[in-house]
Scaffold this motif. Structure first.
Motif, PDB file in Angstrom:
ATOM      1  N   ASN A 196       0.822  -1.214   0.000  1.00 48.14           N
ATOM      2  CA  ASN A 196       0.000   0.000   0.000  1.00 48.14           C
ATOM      3  C   ASN A 196       0.851   1.257   0.000  1.00 48.14           C
ATOM      4  OD1 ASN A 196      -2.375  -1.529   0.184  1.00 48.14           O
ATOM      5  ND2 ASN A 196      -2.160  -1.671   2.398  1.00 48.14           N
ATOM      6  N   ASN A 197       0.195   2.376  -0.279  1.00 52.03           N
ATOM      7  CA  ASN A 197       0.799   3.705  -0.162  1.00 52.03           C
ATOM      8  C   ASN A 197       2.025   3.905  -1.052  1.00 52.03           C
ATOM      9  OD1 ASN A 197      -1.174   4.317   1.779  1.00 52.03           O
ATOM     10  ND2 ASN A 197       0.082   3.412   3.381  1.00 52.03           N
ATOM     11  N   GLU A 241       4.597   6.813   4.556  1.00 52.18           N
ATOM     12  CA  GLU A 241       3.639   6.852   5.654  1.00 52.18           C
ATOM     13  C   GLU A 241       4.153   7.805   6.720  1.00 52.18           C
ATOM     14  OE1 GLU A 241       1.615   2.497   5.928  1.00 52.18           O
ATOM     15  OE2 GLU A 241       3.596   2.708   6.843  1.00 52.18           O
ATOM     16  N   THR A 279       4.794   8.853  10.370  1.00 56.72           N
ATOM     17  CA  THR A 279       4.973   8.116  11.625  1.00 56.72           C
ATOM     18  C   THR A 279       4.777   8.997  12.850  1.00 56.72           C
ATOM     19  OG1 THR A 279       7.372   8.485  11.563  1.00 56.72           O
ATOM     20  CG2 THR A 279       6.533   6.432  10.582  1.00 56.72           C
ATOM     21  N   ARG A 321      -1.087   7.224   7.409  1.00 57.85           N
ATOM     22  CA  ARG A 321      -0.370   7.103   8.680  1.00 57.85           C
ATOM     23  C   ARG A 321       0.045   5.660   8.917  1.00 57.85           C
ATOM     24  NH1 ARG A 321      -2.895  11.588  12.650  1.00 57.85           N
ATOM     25  NH2 ARG A 321      -2.799  13.255  11.113  1.00 57.85           N
ATOM     26  N   SER A 322       1.203   5.508   9.508  1.00 61.60           N
ATOM     27  CA  SER A 322       1.715   4.168   9.805  1.00 61.60           C
ATOM     28  C   SER A 322       0.936   3.554  10.964  1.00 61.60           C
ATOM     29  CB  SER A 322       3.197   4.251  10.162  1.00 61.60           C
ATOM     30  OG  SER A 322       3.373   4.974  11.368  1.00 61.60           O
ATOM     31  N   GLU A 323       1.049   2.250  11.096  1.00 59.56           N
ATOM     32  CA  GLU A 323       0.396   1.563  12.218  1.00 59.56           C
ATOM     33  C   GLU A 323       0.946   2.049  13.554  1.00 59.56           C
ATOM     34  OE1 GLU A 323       0.252  -2.685  11.934  1.00 59.56           O
ATOM     35  OE2 GLU A 323      -0.547  -2.632   9.895  1.00 59.56           O
ATOM     36  N   ASP A 324       2.200   2.479  13.584  1.00 60.98           N
ATOM     37  CA  ASP A 324       2.823   2.940  14.817  1.00 60.98           C
ATOM     38  C   ASP A 324       2.819   4.485  14.930  1.00 60.98           C
ATOM     39  OD1 ASP A 324       4.664   3.279  12.748  1.00 60.98           O
ATOM     40  OD2 ASP A 324       6.391   2.703  13.960  1.00 60.98           O
ATOM     41  N   THR A 371       2.324   8.221  15.952  1.00 61.90           N
ATOM     42  CA  THR A 371       2.102   8.904  17.218  1.00 61.90           C
ATOM     43  C   THR A 371       1.984  10.402  16.973  1.00 61.90           C
ATOM     44  OG1 THR A 371       4.495   9.074  17.622  1.00 61.90           O
ATOM     45  CG2 THR A 371       3.359   7.217  18.640  1.00 61.90           C
TER      46      THR A 371
END
Length: 146
Positions: free
Chosen positions: A2-3, A79, A81, A137-140, A142
């Motif tokens: 993706n992305n 992405e 982060t 946005r990444s899974e991690d 913040t």
């Protein structure tokens, strides 16, 4: 995968004396992917010129994983982060893949926005921030303090 914000071949001019992609070409591919990413969310270069702002980098980290050779087709993902609520500072991770799906490198950048007239860091306007929020946005991911 993706992305993906850039896809293209490794050119002869991007090859070093060891016959693989030179170190700075990884950063070039990541930069091109970032520009495409910004354009796709509606933040094109023309707007930056009109608003007298532009992206700048404070840090760029390249992690090399697998060799890339001339004529390899690459795909580059982007992405976010980290980001401050006003978008004034942010971090983006790029992953560079060969056509066969092998992850070849990770490029992490930390950046901000600069007023190109005053030469000072600035946040984004409400309108530009709405566009900036559309970046994957990444899974991690913040959100960082202002």
């Amino acid at each position: 995968m993706n992305n993906i914000f850039f896809e293209g071949p490794v050119m002869w001019s991007q090859i070093d004396a060891n016959m693989h992609m030179r170190h700075s070409a990884y950063a070039d591919f990541a930069a091109q992917a970032r520009l495409t990413l910004l354009d796709k969310v509606g933040m094109d270069a023309r707007q930056f010129l009109e608003l007298h702002i532009g992206p700048i980098l404070f840090r760029e980290e390249l992690i090399y994983l697998r060799e890339v050779n001339a004529n390899d087709m690459l795909r580059v993902t982007c992405e976010m982060t980290k980001c401050r609520p006003d978008g004034s500072r942010w971090s983006i991770r790029h992953e560079i893949y060969r056509k066969d799906g092998t992850k070849s490198a990770v490029v992490n950048v930390d950046g901000a926005w600069i007023d190109t007239k005053q030469r000072k860091l600035v946040g984004l306007s409400t309108e530009m921030m709405e566009k900036f929020k559309a970046i994957p946005r990444s899974e991690d991911f913040t959100e960082t303090a202002s």
